[in-house]
Scaffold this motif. Structure first.
Motif, PDB file in Angstrom:
ATOM      1  N   THR A  90     -48.887 -17.672 -26.129  1.00 13.95           N
ATOM      2  CA  THR A  90     -49.738 -18.710 -25.109  1.00 13.95           C
ATOM      3  C   THR A  90     -50.745 -17.867 -24.123  1.00 13.95           C
ATOM      4  OG1 THR A  90     -47.797 -18.014 -23.236  1.00 13.95           O
ATOM      5  CG2 THR A  90     -47.393 -19.999 -24.986  1.00 13.95           C
ATOM      6  N   ASN A  91     -51.622 -18.735 -23.489  1.00 14.17           N
ATOM      7  CA  ASN A  91     -52.450 -18.224 -22.388  1.00 14.17           C
ATOM      8  C   ASN A  91     -51.863 -17.791 -21.291  1.00 14.17           C
ATOM      9  OD1 ASN A  91     -54.722 -19.339 -23.907  1.00 14.17           O
ATOM     10  ND2 ASN A  91     -54.741 -21.085 -23.103  1.00 14.17           N
ATOM     11  N   ASP A  92     -50.661 -18.094 -20.879  1.00 14.14           N
ATOM     12  CA  ASP A  92     -49.872 -17.765 -19.751  1.00 14.14           C
ATOM     13  C   ASP A  92     -49.587 -16.400 -20.093  1.00 14.14           C
ATOM     14  OD1 ASP A  92     -48.406 -17.949 -17.235  1.00 14.14           O
ATOM     15  OD2 ASP A  92     -46.916 -17.797 -18.278  1.00 14.14           O
ATOM     16  N   ALA A  93     -49.011 -15.966 -21.302  1.00 20.99           N
ATOM     17  CA  ALA A  93     -48.466 -14.731 -21.432  1.00 20.99           C
ATOM     18  C   ALA A  93     -49.582 -13.787 -21.629  1.00 20.99           C
ATOM     19  CB  ALA A  93     -47.865 -14.506 -23.063  1.00 20.99           C
ATOM     20  N   ILE A  94     -50.852 -14.155 -22.223  1.00 22.90           N
ATOM     21  CA  ILE A  94     -52.039 -13.285 -22.319  1.00 22.90           C
ATOM     22  C   ILE A  94     -52.524 -12.825 -20.718  1.00 22.90           C
ATOM     23  CG2 ILE A  94     -54.458 -12.930 -22.714  1.00 22.90           C
ATOM     24  CD1 ILE A  94     -53.751 -14.481 -25.528  1.00 22.90           C
ATOM     25  N   LYS A  95     -52.463 -13.936 -20.001  1.00 22.90           N
ATOM     26  CA  LYS A  95     -52.808 -13.479 -18.641  1.00 22.90           C
ATOM     27  C   LYS A  95     -51.878 -12.640 -17.811  1.00 22.90           C
ATOM     28  CE  LYS A  95     -55.026 -18.349 -17.504  1.00 22.90           C
ATOM     29  NZ  LYS A  95     -54.684 -19.726 -16.707  1.00 22.90           N
ATOM     30  N   GLN A  96     -50.390 -12.750 -18.123  1.00 26.61           N
ATOM     31  CA  GLN A  96     -49.703 -11.881 -17.602  1.00 26.61           C
ATOM     32  C   GLN A  96     -49.869 -10.543 -18.256  1.00 26.61           C
ATOM     33  OE1 GLN A  96     -45.232 -12.754 -17.789  1.00 26.61           O
ATOM     34  NE2 GLN A  96     -45.910 -15.015 -18.339  1.00 26.61           N
ATOM     35  N   LEU A  97     -50.172 -10.178 -19.354  1.00 29.07           N
ATOM     36  CA  LEU A  97     -50.472  -8.966 -19.918  1.00 29.07           C
ATOM     37  C   LEU A  97     -51.884  -8.337 -19.352  1.00 29.07           C
ATOM     38  CD1 LEU A  97     -49.904  -9.779 -23.803  1.00 29.07           C
ATOM     39  CD2 LEU A  97     -48.442  -8.360 -22.289  1.00 29.07           C
ATOM     40  N   ARG A  98     -52.649  -9.152 -18.980  1.00 29.20           N
ATOM     41  CA  ARG A  98     -53.924  -9.056 -18.444  1.00 29.20           C
ATOM     42  C   ARG A  98     -53.724  -8.200 -16.929  1.00 29.20           C
ATOM     43  NH1 ARG A  98     -57.440 -13.987 -20.148  1.00 29.20           N
ATOM     44  NH2 ARG A  98     -58.376 -13.023 -21.958  1.00 29.20           N
ATOM     45  N   THR A  99     -52.866  -8.906 -16.392  1.00 27.20           N
ATOM     46  CA  THR A  99     -52.706  -8.322 -14.835  1.00 27.20           C
ATOM     47  C   THR A  99     -51.659  -7.527 -14.759  1.00 27.20           C
ATOM     48  OG1 THR A  99     -51.126 -10.403 -14.612  1.00 27.20           O
ATOM     49  CG2 THR A  99     -53.423 -10.818 -13.874  1.00 27.20           C
ATOM     50  N   VAL A 156     -47.240  -0.723 -25.514  1.00 28.80           N
ATOM     51  CA  VAL A 156     -47.726  -2.127 -25.980  1.00 28.80           C
ATOM     52  C   VAL A 156     -46.580  -2.989 -26.514  1.00 28.80           C
ATOM     53  CG1 VAL A 156     -48.986  -3.530 -27.806  1.00 28.80           C
ATOM     54  CG2 VAL A 156     -50.204  -1.244 -26.722  1.00 28.80           C
ATOM     55  N   ARG A 157     -45.801  -2.389 -27.251  1.00 36.42           N
ATOM     56  CA  ARG A 157     -44.583  -2.983 -27.789  1.00 36.42           C
ATOM     57  C   ARG A 157     -43.579  -3.262 -26.712  1.00 36.42           C
ATOM     58  NH1 ARG A 157     -43.476  -2.144 -32.902  1.00 36.42           N
ATOM     59  NH2 ARG A 157     -44.827  -0.689 -34.056  1.00 36.42           N
ATOM     60  N   LYS A 158     -43.489  -2.623 -25.455  1.00 32.53           N
ATOM     61  CA  LYS A 158     -42.607  -3.108 -24.257  1.00 32.53           C
ATOM     62  C   LYS A 158     -43.397  -4.185 -23.467  1.00 32.53           C
ATOM     63  CE  LYS A 158     -40.579   1.386 -23.666  1.00 32.53           C
ATOM     64  NZ  LYS A 158     -40.229   2.663 -22.748  1.00 32.53           N
ATOM     65  N   MET A 159     -44.668  -4.188 -23.626  1.00 30.34           N
ATOM     66  CA  MET A 159     -45.564  -5.088 -22.585  1.00 30.34           C
ATOM     67  C   MET A 159     -45.463  -6.730 -23.374  1.00 30.34           C
ATOM     68  SD  MET A 159     -49.065  -3.024 -21.913  1.00 30.34           S
ATOM     69  CE  MET A 159     -50.094  -4.445 -21.250  1.00 30.34           C
ATOM     70  N   THR A 160     -45.573  -6.626 -24.839  1.00 29.77           N
ATOM     71  CA  THR A 160     -45.500  -7.919 -25.628  1.00 29.77           C
ATOM     72  C   THR A 160     -44.121  -8.333 -25.292  1.00 29.77           C
ATOM     73  OG1 THR A 160     -45.236  -6.888 -27.809  1.00 29.77           O
ATOM     74  CG2 THR A 160     -47.399  -7.215 -27.015  1.00 29.77           C
ATOM     75  N   SER A 161     -43.109  -7.517 -25.457  1.00 28.34           N
ATOM     76  CA  SER A 161     -41.589  -7.959 -25.509  1.00 28.34           C
ATOM     77  C   SER A 161     -41.454  -8.538 -24.038  1.00 28.34           C
ATOM     78  CB  SER A 161     -40.762  -6.718 -25.526  1.00 28.34           C
ATOM     79  OG  SER A 161     -40.636  -6.349 -27.002  1.00 28.34           O
ATOM     80  N   ALA A 162     -42.150  -8.053 -22.909  1.00 24.99           N
ATOM     81  CA  ALA A 162     -41.876  -8.447 -21.464  1.00 24.99           C
ATOM     82  C   ALA A 162     -42.217  -9.739 -21.166  1.00 24.99           C
ATOM     83  CB  ALA A 162     -42.588  -7.463 -20.568  1.00 24.99           C
ATOM     84  N   VAL A 163     -43.275 -10.285 -22.249  1.00 21.53           N
ATOM     85  CA  VAL A 163     -43.813 -11.839 -22.063  1.00 21.53           C
ATOM     86  C   VAL A 163     -43.247 -12.579 -23.061  1.00 21.53           C
ATOM     87  CG1 VAL A 163     -45.791 -10.968 -20.779  1.00 21.53           C
ATOM     88  CG2 VAL A 163     -45.882 -11.067 -23.306  1.00 21.53           C
TER      89      VAL A 163
END
Length: 196
Positions: A90-99, A156-163
């Motif tokens: 989702t766009n929200d998940a991408i925004k979270q990863l960015r910030t 990266v794996r931890k980041m995508t799992s976090a969202v």
């Protein structure tokens, strides 16, 4: 920036999935593991600049120059990854990863730094996976590009799992101005020098 001497040697490799980013191990548990020495007759004194975990693949730089290795690791050179994630991100998940998101690191909570993240509109032109991966027949997946200037273990794996979008396949495609391009899995290229 360059630090190498005429005697230094450098290599660019496409590290395969299931291989450790090292040349050997004295550990009994790792005797059956795969190591970089399988790919090429590398010179002694070679070290990876950064690492990729066993289940990740892609671009890895090797050098005999400790100064160059320290420079790349300390100067926050960009590293770009393509991650195949479980689900339609989702766009929200991408925004979270960015910030920045909270991940676990060394038993503590860590806030990742802002980074560049976007969804890939097309499947990237990379070699087919050597391992079995759940595909779209079992539900949607998405490819995302994540560019970091830091490199915590399995970040990266931890980041995508976090969202809530776990990584199914992870490929590093760029380190600074060095790109994986059309390299094949396991391919080794000798470089005359390294420039960042």
């Amino acid at each position: 920036m360059t630090f190498q001497t005429a005697s230094d040697q450098h290599f660019l490799i496409y590290k395969p999935y299931g291989m450790l980013s090292q040349f050997y191990s004295n550990s009994k548990q790792q005797r059956r593991k795969r190591f970089l020495g399988e790919l090429y007759d590398f010179p002694e004194g070679l070290m990876p600049i950064g690492r990729l975990d066993e289940k990740s693949e892609g671009l890895l730089l090797l050098t005999t120059s400790g100064k160059m290795s320290n420079y790349v690791n300390s100067q926050r050179i960009e590293k770009e990854y393509y991650a195949l994630v479980d689900g339609e991100i989702t766009n929200d998940a991408i925004k979270q990863l960015r910030t920045g998101v909270i991940i676990g690191f060394n038993g503590k909570k860590y806030q990742t730094q802002p980074c560049e993240v976007f969804k890939l509109t097309n499947k990237p032109e990379i070699p087919p996976a050597e391992q079995k991966i759940r595909d779209d027949r079992h539900g949607p997946t998405s490819w995302v590009s994540i560019t970091l200037k830091e490199g915590k273990f399995r970040q990266v794996r931890k980041m995508t799992s976090a969202v809530d979008f776990p990584t199914l396949r992870l490929v590093r495609v760029r380190i600074g101005n060095y790109k994986i391009g059309a390299m094949k899995i396991g391919e080794v290229k000798s470089l005359e020098d390294l420039h960042f």
